[in-house]
Design a protein around this motif. Structure first.
Motif, PDB file in Angstrom:
ATOM      1  N   CYS A 147      -7.008   5.936   3.899  1.00  0.00           N
ATOM      2  CA  CYS A 147      -6.545   5.093   2.798  1.00  0.00           C
ATOM      3  C   CYS A 147      -7.535   5.013   1.643  1.00  0.00           C
ATOM      4  CB  CYS A 147      -6.206   3.694   3.285  1.00  0.00           C
ATOM      5  SG  CYS A 147      -7.631   2.815   3.944  1.00  0.00           S
ATOM      6  N   LEU A 148      -8.677   5.646   1.775  1.00  0.00           N
ATOM      7  CA  LEU A 148      -9.626   5.643   0.672  1.00  0.00           C
ATOM      8  C   LEU A 148      -9.146   6.580  -0.414  1.00  0.00           C
ATOM      9  CD1 LEU A 148     -13.162   5.635   2.295  1.00  0.00           C
ATOM     10  CD2 LEU A 148     -12.102   3.881   0.902  1.00  0.00           C
ATOM     11  N   LYS A 149      -9.265   6.117  -1.648  1.00  0.00           N
ATOM     12  CA  LYS A 149      -8.671   6.924  -2.697  1.00  0.00           C
ATOM     13  C   LYS A 149      -9.676   7.819  -3.404  1.00  0.00           C
ATOM     14  CE  LYS A 149      -5.004   3.606  -3.441  1.00  0.00           C
ATOM     15  NZ  LYS A 149      -5.537   2.276  -3.126  1.00  0.00           N
ATOM     16  N   GLY A 150     -10.957   7.580  -3.164  1.00  0.00           N
ATOM     17  CA  GLY A 150     -11.948   8.282  -3.965  1.00  0.00           C
ATOM     18  C   GLY A 150     -12.497   9.524  -3.308  1.00  0.00           C
ATOM     19  N   GLU A 151     -13.527  10.034  -3.934  1.00  0.00           N
ATOM     20  CA  GLU A 151     -14.143  11.264  -3.453  1.00  0.00           C
ATOM     21  C   GLU A 151     -15.006  10.991  -2.241  1.00  0.00           C
ATOM     22  OE1 GLU A 151     -11.963  13.074  -5.788  1.00  0.00           O
ATOM     23  OE2 GLU A 151     -13.399  14.267  -4.657  1.00  0.00           O
ATOM     24  N   ILE A 152     -15.253  12.052  -1.512  1.00  0.00           N
ATOM     25  CA  ILE A 152     -16.004  11.961  -0.259  1.00  0.00           C
ATOM     26  C   ILE A 152     -17.090  13.016  -0.294  1.00  0.00           C
ATOM     27  CG2 ILE A 152     -15.784  12.591   2.187  1.00  0.00           C
ATOM     28  CD1 ILE A 152     -14.906   9.847   1.738  1.00  0.00           C
ATOM     29  N   ASN A 153     -18.235  12.663   0.238  1.00  0.00           N
ATOM     30  CA  ASN A 153     -19.304  13.641   0.354  1.00  0.00           C
ATOM     31  C   ASN A 153     -18.949  14.585   1.501  1.00  0.00           C
ATOM     32  OD1 ASN A 153     -21.638  15.042   0.988  1.00  0.00           O
ATOM     33  ND2 ASN A 153     -22.970  13.353   0.345  1.00  0.00           N
ATOM     34  N   TYR A 167       0.841  -1.206   0.000  1.00  0.00           N
ATOM     35  CA  TYR A 167       0.000   0.000   0.000  1.00  0.00           C
ATOM     36  C   TYR A 167       0.870   1.248   0.000  1.00  0.00           C
ATOM     37  CZ  TYR A 167      -3.045   3.691   1.566  1.00  0.00           C
ATOM     38  OH  TYR A 167      -3.707   4.881   1.649  1.00  0.00           O
ATOM     39  N   ARG A 168       1.883   1.245   0.832  1.00  0.00           N
ATOM     40  CA  ARG A 168       2.754   2.415   0.945  1.00  0.00           C
ATOM     41  C   ARG A 168       3.547   2.607  -0.346  1.00  0.00           C
ATOM     42  NH1 ARG A 168       4.887   5.492   4.963  1.00  0.00           N
ATOM     43  NH2 ARG A 168       3.859   4.317   6.607  1.00  0.00           N
ATOM     44  N   MET A 169       4.024   1.495  -0.875  1.00  0.00           N
ATOM     45  CA  MET A 169       4.808   1.556  -2.094  1.00  0.00           C
ATOM     46  C   MET A 169       3.989   2.161  -3.230  1.00  0.00           C
ATOM     47  SD  MET A 169       7.905   0.358  -2.977  1.00  0.00           S
ATOM     48  CE  MET A 169       8.496  -1.324  -2.828  1.00  0.00           C
ATOM     49  N   ASN A 170       2.781   1.659  -3.405  1.00  0.00           N
ATOM     50  CA  ASN A 170       1.925   2.174  -4.474  1.00  0.00           C
ATOM     51  C   ASN A 170       1.619   3.639  -4.258  1.00  0.00           C
ATOM     52  OD1 ASN A 170       1.864  -0.344  -5.554  1.00  0.00           O
ATOM     53  ND2 ASN A 170      -0.094  -0.898  -4.654  1.00  0.00           N
ATOM     54  N   SER A 171       1.419   3.988  -3.017  1.00  0.00           N
ATOM     55  CA  SER A 171       1.081   5.364  -2.697  1.00  0.00           C
ATOM     56  C   SER A 171       2.223   6.297  -3.053  1.00  0.00           C
ATOM     57  CB  SER A 171       0.766   5.432  -1.207  1.00  0.00           C
ATOM     58  OG  SER A 171       0.541   6.729  -0.821  1.00  0.00           O
ATOM     59  N   LEU A 172       3.437   5.883  -2.762  1.00  0.00           N
ATOM     60  CA  LEU A 172       4.588   6.723  -3.066  1.00  0.00           C
ATOM     61  C   LEU A 172       4.771   6.859  -4.568  1.00  0.00           C
ATOM     62  CD1 LEU A 172       7.273   5.627  -0.472  1.00  0.00           C
ATOM     63  CD2 LEU A 172       6.144   7.828  -0.665  1.00  0.00           C
ATOM     64  N   VAL A 173       4.585   5.757  -5.275  1.00  0.00           N
ATOM     65  CA  VAL A 173       4.741   5.803  -6.724  1.00  0.00           C
ATOM     66  C   VAL A 173       3.713   6.738  -7.326  1.00  0.00           C
ATOM     67  CG1 VAL A 173       4.516   4.468  -8.830  1.00  0.00           C
ATOM     68  CG2 VAL A 173       5.775   3.541  -6.917  1.00  0.00           C
ATOM     69  N   ASN A 174       2.489   6.629  -6.858  1.00  0.00           N
ATOM     70  CA  ASN A 174       1.442   7.488  -7.406  1.00  0.00           C
ATOM     71  C   ASN A 174       1.679   8.942  -7.061  1.00  0.00           C
ATOM     72  OD1 ASN A 174       0.025   5.475  -8.668  1.00  0.00           O
ATOM     73  ND2 ASN A 174      -1.175   4.986  -6.861  1.00  0.00           N
ATOM     74  N   CYS A 228      13.239   4.388 -14.342  1.00  0.00           N
ATOM     75  CA  CYS A 228      13.342   3.546 -13.157  1.00  0.00           C
ATOM     76  C   CYS A 228      12.024   3.648 -12.413  1.00  0.00           C
ATOM     77  CB  CYS A 228      14.455   4.029 -12.233  1.00  0.00           C
ATOM     78  SG  CYS A 228      15.927   4.464 -13.119  1.00  0.00           S
ATOM     79  N   HIS A 229      11.305   2.599 -12.365  1.00  0.00           N
ATOM     80  CA  HIS A 229       9.897   2.784 -12.044  1.00  0.00           C
ATOM     81  C   HIS A 229       9.349   1.528 -11.419  1.00  0.00           C
ATOM     82  CE1 HIS A 229       5.674   3.440 -13.511  1.00  0.00           C
ATOM     83  NE2 HIS A 229       5.725   2.135 -13.466  1.00  0.00           N
ATOM     84  N   LEU A 230       8.611   1.706 -10.402  1.00  0.00           N
ATOM     85  CA  LEU A 230       8.083   0.559  -9.689  1.00  0.00           C
ATOM     86  C   LEU A 230       6.618   0.454  -9.987  1.00  0.00           C
ATOM     87  CD1 LEU A 230       9.744  -1.207  -8.012  1.00  0.00           C
ATOM     88  CD2 LEU A 230       9.065   0.021  -6.001  1.00  0.00           C
ATOM     89  N   GLY A 231       6.161  -0.689 -10.452  1.00  0.00           N
ATOM     90  CA  GLY A 231       4.851  -0.595 -11.048  1.00  0.00           C
ATOM     91  C   GLY A 231       3.737  -1.527 -10.709  1.00  0.00           C
ATOM     92  N   PHE A 232       3.254  -1.559  -9.458  1.00  0.00           N
ATOM     93  CA  PHE A 232       2.016  -2.284  -9.242  1.00  0.00           C
ATOM     94  C   PHE A 232       0.869  -1.327  -9.494  1.00  0.00           C
ATOM     95  CE2 PHE A 232       2.479  -6.553  -7.833  1.00  0.00           C
ATOM     96  CZ  PHE A 232       3.783  -6.639  -7.425  1.00  0.00           C
ATOM     97  N   VAL A 233       0.056  -1.628 -10.479  1.00  0.00           N
ATOM     98  CA  VAL A 233      -1.107  -0.780 -10.710  1.00  0.00           C
ATOM     99  C   VAL A 233      -2.374  -1.621 -10.582  1.00  0.00           C
ATOM    100  CG1 VAL A 233       0.077   0.875 -12.175  1.00  0.00           C
ATOM    101  CG2 VAL A 233      -1.037  -1.095 -13.198  1.00  0.00           C
ATOM    102  N   ASN A 245       3.257  11.769  12.068  1.00  0.00           N
ATOM    103  CA  ASN A 245       3.475  10.840  10.958  1.00  0.00           C
ATOM    104  C   ASN A 245       3.494  11.612   9.660  1.00  0.00           C
ATOM    105  OD1 ASN A 245       3.467   8.900   8.984  1.00  0.00           O
ATOM    106  ND2 ASN A 245       1.669   7.804   9.715  1.00  0.00           N
ATOM    107  N   LEU A 246       4.674  11.838   9.142  1.00  0.00           N
ATOM    108  CA  LEU A 246       4.810  12.540   7.866  1.00  0.00           C
ATOM    109  C   LEU A 246       5.294  11.572   6.783  1.00  0.00           C
ATOM    110  CD1 LEU A 246       6.442  15.875   9.077  1.00  0.00           C
ATOM    111  CD2 LEU A 246       4.066  15.451   8.493  1.00  0.00           C
ATOM    112  N   SER A 247       5.036  10.300   6.989  1.00  0.00           N
ATOM    113  CA  SER A 247       5.610   9.335   6.054  1.00  0.00           C
ATOM    114  C   SER A 247       4.879   9.288   4.724  1.00  0.00           C
ATOM    115  CB  SER A 247       5.634   7.944   6.677  1.00  0.00           C
ATOM    116  OG  SER A 247       4.317   7.484   6.919  1.00  0.00           O
ATOM    117  N   TYR A 248       3.731   9.969   4.657  1.00  0.00           N
ATOM    118  CA  TYR A 248       3.075  10.071   3.358  1.00  0.00           C
ATOM    119  C   TYR A 248       3.124  11.500   2.822  1.00  0.00           C
ATOM    120  CZ  TYR A 248       1.283   5.349   3.712  1.00  0.00           C
ATOM    121  OH  TYR A 248       1.185   3.987   3.784  1.00  0.00           O
ATOM    122  N   ALA A 249       3.871  12.321   3.503  1.00  0.00           N
ATOM    123  CA  ALA A 249       3.907  13.736   3.131  1.00  0.00           C
ATOM    124  C   ALA A 249       5.132  14.006   2.285  1.00  0.00           C
ATOM    125  CB  ALA A 249       3.923  14.585   4.400  1.00  0.00           C
ATOM    126  N   ALA A 250       5.117  13.474   1.081  1.00  0.00           N
ATOM    127  CA  ALA A 250       6.296  13.636   0.227  1.00  0.00           C
ATOM    128  C   ALA A 250       6.504  15.079  -0.166  1.00  0.00           C
ATOM    129  CB  ALA A 250       6.139  12.768  -1.024  1.00  0.00           C
TER     130      ALA A 250
END
Lengths: 318, 571
Positions: free
Chosen positions: B188-194, A147-154, A193-198, B290-295
């Protein structure tokens, strides 16, 4: 990430103390206890520390309060160890669905430096930053949750999309030029260079699957794999858990040439849905975010390309 | 021990909280066993295939909270094929057919279907808390059922699940009468939210303490939400992007000042760094960040933020913080207990990463550190020795050098000594993950010193069977061992077969164990399930010498599982 995970990973199932004495009279109870009892001491203890146990661990820790110098003591067992060479280590390349990797059969990779592999055509580009990630072509390595990997790639892909847009905008600040150059190089590098689970979804089934695009080098193998995945359903898979039923199609058909009732499409980094197969593979890799197997009848918005291609095919000399 | 009536015993047992202690209590005598099991409310099942729902229900009629784990850990890294198993459906069916009034269900690495969620929501009247970590197989339709039917729902916590998102409609399914929410996490939901439904939900949930939003929630909505819920303790922002000169941003700055209770902060899935100053006022209160998703936060903004977080106990961060940034952490966060540094550069472009220097700095500055997950470019023995000396309190030490089998770059030696120092110094170490160039020697050290070790993860390491044997013989408390790409074969596997009944599970992939070896093991140990994962039709029955690509064995009370797919053979 907070107490929840802590509970799950820290909570133990094994009880303390192997009090096997109680088990005689409580056969039912002891059966249940198997799961939780820690059989400390019940497994045979092989004496496994012959001469090695005599060795002192020259690790510098027992030097009471040795403050400053960080030097580790020289190995006292230097003669026992040997310099391990590339021969000793498995190749870190794994080729997805092809032949299984075997430990001794593997071509070995160098112990240092990037791994070799058919996908790493742009090794030199990847190394420009000076620190290759090395293991990114090995299945399941580095050990980051998918999940994290895909998220970073996206995230990286979206950032690139935004930066590409920025490149197009006029900006007079001096930083812009630098940014442009940097981003271009980065974009090129990232494309290679690309990681690709889609994610792949098929119309009619709510749950999607995932494919590793890096395991393919062309559209043909990708389409083949998708056909296997979706149109030849596994025989005895019990779909107890999955919400939808896989559609059983009698005729496995080619997704790419328009002869099937389904067509393969993808969403690119700009959010547009395109037909798969129109752009060079590398470009596709760099912009694909997810895939969708759509019914041909619904691929109306993509029709021009589709018909175009059909016409091209029809007009080909036989 | 017949002096006390059962009620008194029960009352005493109430103070015994941990699973292990309760398990120990239940082994003392028949009476205690009975009192304990009838009064037990929380049960943890580390492997859903170790027992059956029926056994669980029969033993613990008072069950209120159940934790279940399904797939092996390496499934997180795509090493376990799709459809392997780990279905929660049979458990929910059994629970719904029983008289058990389950209130809380926590699942990790399990396959959860919409049907399961629907059944759960309709059959368990008192259901209050659902926590799903790293699960898959469900969609927002299942979430809608939970929202609509669980009248007393307090907690819906979705962490890093693969959820097919069909619409943001599920949020609207919380009825107006639902005012009991304490915790809601849908990051973790990727879609839109009301968004309107979300704001209304927050407005009618006075007990809301924890809220983690997904990317689709913009800053304006965050502002509105914080206005209505200044009592939040745990906040995960969604998209944190706005024009810093706008009125909305200004309002946010003032609203945040009222949120004095926030202790956990996460999110920033999309971020405009110029908007970060709005959160500066609450940084001093933070104990977890937690900033591990804050690229989108890096460089000086990141450092500026961290400098304000002097009370941090837990920090999850990306490696773009760099060694220099870690030095700032070391000098600022003196209370730090847990640190996770994730790689940001999965695309291989070579951004700033961290090395041994960052870790050494942390160990010097943060003496309370006990949990570490560290992805780095390189590591040296010298550094590990210093770290071991500075931080003898490690409970979890997981080091991942991104390049497999990379040696100490200074000495070109294996990292045996470094890890040896860690296990020798950290006497309470329970979890260890190894990486880099390693010989059998590191396992000798582990077997000798890691007396409390419960979980060990090994990859691309060792020279011979001896390595694995050192561990199996030495680590008395070992519960989970997972190995990939190591030269361990049948001799290592079969020398001490009794050991595996003392453990929860063993995973070996891309090693040297053969089909014959696995069969022998399965024959000698009937209370283990020895599963071979046979992908791509690699194996033929009858050819004993062929190597097994993936083997997973675990102790169980209920024999081979009946839901194994075609490619899983239970020997």
């Amino acid at each position: 990430m907070d107490g929840t995970l802590g509970l799950l990973s820290g909570g133990g199932g094994s009880g303390g103390g192997g009090s096997s004495g109680a088990s005689a009279n409580e056969s039912t109870v002891s059966k249940v206890e198997v799961v939780e009892q820690d059989f400390v001491g019940m497994s045979s203890e092989a004496s496994s520390y012959p001469a090695e146990a005599e060795l002192e661990l020259g690790l510098g820790l027992s030097l009471g309060g040795g403050g400053g110098a960080v030097k580790a003591k020289p190995c006292t067992w230097g003669e026992r160890g040997r310099i391990l060479t590339a021969k000793d280590f498995p190749s870190v390349v794994s080729h997805g669905s092809s032949t299984p990797s075997r430990f001794s059969d593997r071509a070995t990779a160098a112990a240092v430096g990037p791994v070799s592999g058919t996908k790493r055509a742009a090794d030199s580009v990847c190394q420009e930053g000076g620190s290759p990630t090395g293991g990114s072509q090995v299945v399941g390595w580095p050990p980051i949750r998918a999940y994290r990997m895909n998220s970073l790639v996206n995230q990286a892909k979206s950032q690139r999309a935004e930066e590409d847009k920025l490149i197009g905008e006029k900006d007079k600040s001096p930083d812009a030029t630098k940014k442009k150059i940097y981003t271009k190089a980065e974009t090129n590098a990232k494309e290679k260079c690309h990681l690709g689970f889609v994610k792949v979804n098929i119309d009619g089934v709510p749950i999607g699957r995932k494919v590793d695009l890096n395991a393919h080098s062309c559209y043909a193998t990708l389409a083949q794999m998708l056909e296997d995945m979706f149109f030849r359903s596994a025989t005895t898979v019990k779909s107890m858990g999955s919400g939808g039923e896989k559609e059983q199609l009698t005729k496995p058909s080619k997704l790419l040439d328009g002869s099937s009732e389904f067509v393969l499409t993808y969403e690119d980094k700009d959010g547009d849905w395109m037909l798969v197969g129109d752009v060079p593979w590398g470009m596709f890799l760099g912009s694909v975010k997810r895939l969708r197997i759509m019914r041909t009848s619904e691929a109306n918005g993509l029709a021009p390309r589709f018909h175009e291609r059909n016409e091209r095919q029809r007009s080909k000399p036989i | 021990m017949n002096y006390f009536p059962d009620e008194v015993l029960e009352h005493v047992f109430d103070f015994v909280a941990s699973h292990r202690d309760r398990n120990a209590v239940s082994l003392v005598c028949r009476l205690w066993h009975r009192v304990e099991r009838l009064s037990r409310q929380r049960v943890f099942v580390g492997n859903c295939y170790a027992l059956s729902p029926e056994i669980l229900i029969a033993r613990f009629p008072g069950l209120k909270s159940l934790t279940l784990k399904g797939k092996p850990h390496f499934a997180d890294f795509n090493l376990v094929p799709h459809d392997w198993g780990g279905y929660v459906q049979p458990w929910i069916e059994a629970l719904s057919n029983s008289r058990i009034g389950l209130e809380e269900l926590r699942l990790k690495r399990m396959v959860v279907s919409d049907e399961s969620l629907e059944l759960l929501s309709r059959s368990l009247a008192n259901f209050k808390s659902l926590v799903l970590v790293s699960c898959e197989g469900f969609t927002t339709v299942g979430l809608a059922a939970i929202a609509a039917n669980c009248r007393f729902l307090r907690e819906l916590d979705l962490q890093e699940n693969e959820i097919d998102d069909h619409s943001g409609h599920w949020l609207s399914c919380f009825p107006d009468s639902c005012t009991s929410l304490i915790s809601l996490n849908f990051a973790c939901l990727k879609g839109e939210i009301n968004l309107a439904a979300l704001e209304r939900l927050v407005a009618r949930s006075p007990n809301l303490r924890s809220l983690r939003l997904n990317r689709a929630v913009p800053l304006e909505t965050l502002q509105n939400i914080l206005m209505r819920a200044p009592q939040l303790v745990d906040l995960g922002t969604g998209s944190y992007i706005h024009d810093p000169d706008s009125e909305t941003y200004n309002k946010l700055k003032h609203t945040i000042l009222k949120c004095k209770s926030i202790r956990n902060l996460s999110g920033f899935l999309e971020v405009a760094p110029r908007c970060l100053p709005a959160i500066y006022p609450i940084c001093l209160n933070l104990t977890s960040l937690n900033l591990s998703y804050a690229a989108g936060i890096h460089g000086s903004e990141l450092v500026k933020l961290i400098r304000r977080c002097a009370k941090l106990q837990r920090l999850w961060i990306l490696d773009c913080i760099g060694d220099k940034g870690l030095e700032v952490v070391a000098s600022t966060c003196k209370e730090l207990q847990e640190l996770r540094v994730f790689p940001s550069d999965v695309l291989g472009v070579g951004h700033a990463a961290v090395t041994e220097n960052g870790l050494v700095a942390i160990s010097a500055g943060c003496p309370k550190l006990h949990s570490l997950l560290y992805f780095c470019q390189q590591m040296t023995n010298a550094a590990l020795i210093v770290v071991a000396k500075n931080c003898p309190n490690f409970i979890r030490f997981r080091l991942c050098i991104l390049e497999p089998t990379k040696p100490d770059p200074v000495t070109m030696q294996p990292l045996d000594d470094g890890f040896g120092a860690i296990v020798q110094s950290c006497k309470h170490l329970r979890r260890l993950s190894l990486s880099g160039l390693l010989t059998d020697r590191v396992f000798l050290y582990i077997g000798m010193y890691a007396e409390q070790l419960e979980m060990l993860s090994v990859a691309f390491a060792g020279d011979s069977d001896k390595g694995m044997l050192y561990v199996l013989n030495g680590c008395k408390k070992l519960r989970k061992l997972e190995i990939r790409d190591c030269p361990y074969g049948d001799k290592a596997l079969l020398t001490d077969v009794g050991k595996y009944e003392t453990m929860r599970s063993l995973w070996m992939s891309s090693c040297e164990v053969t089909l014959g070896g696995c069969k022998t093991l399965a024959k000698e140990m009937p209370r283990l399930n020895v599963e071979i994962i046979n992908e791509h039709d690699q194996m033929e029955i009858g050819s004993e010498e062929q190597r097994v690509e993936k083997m997973y064995l675990y102790r169980t009370l209920v024999g081979p599982r009946k839901d194994a797919p075609e490619f899983v053979w239970t020997l």
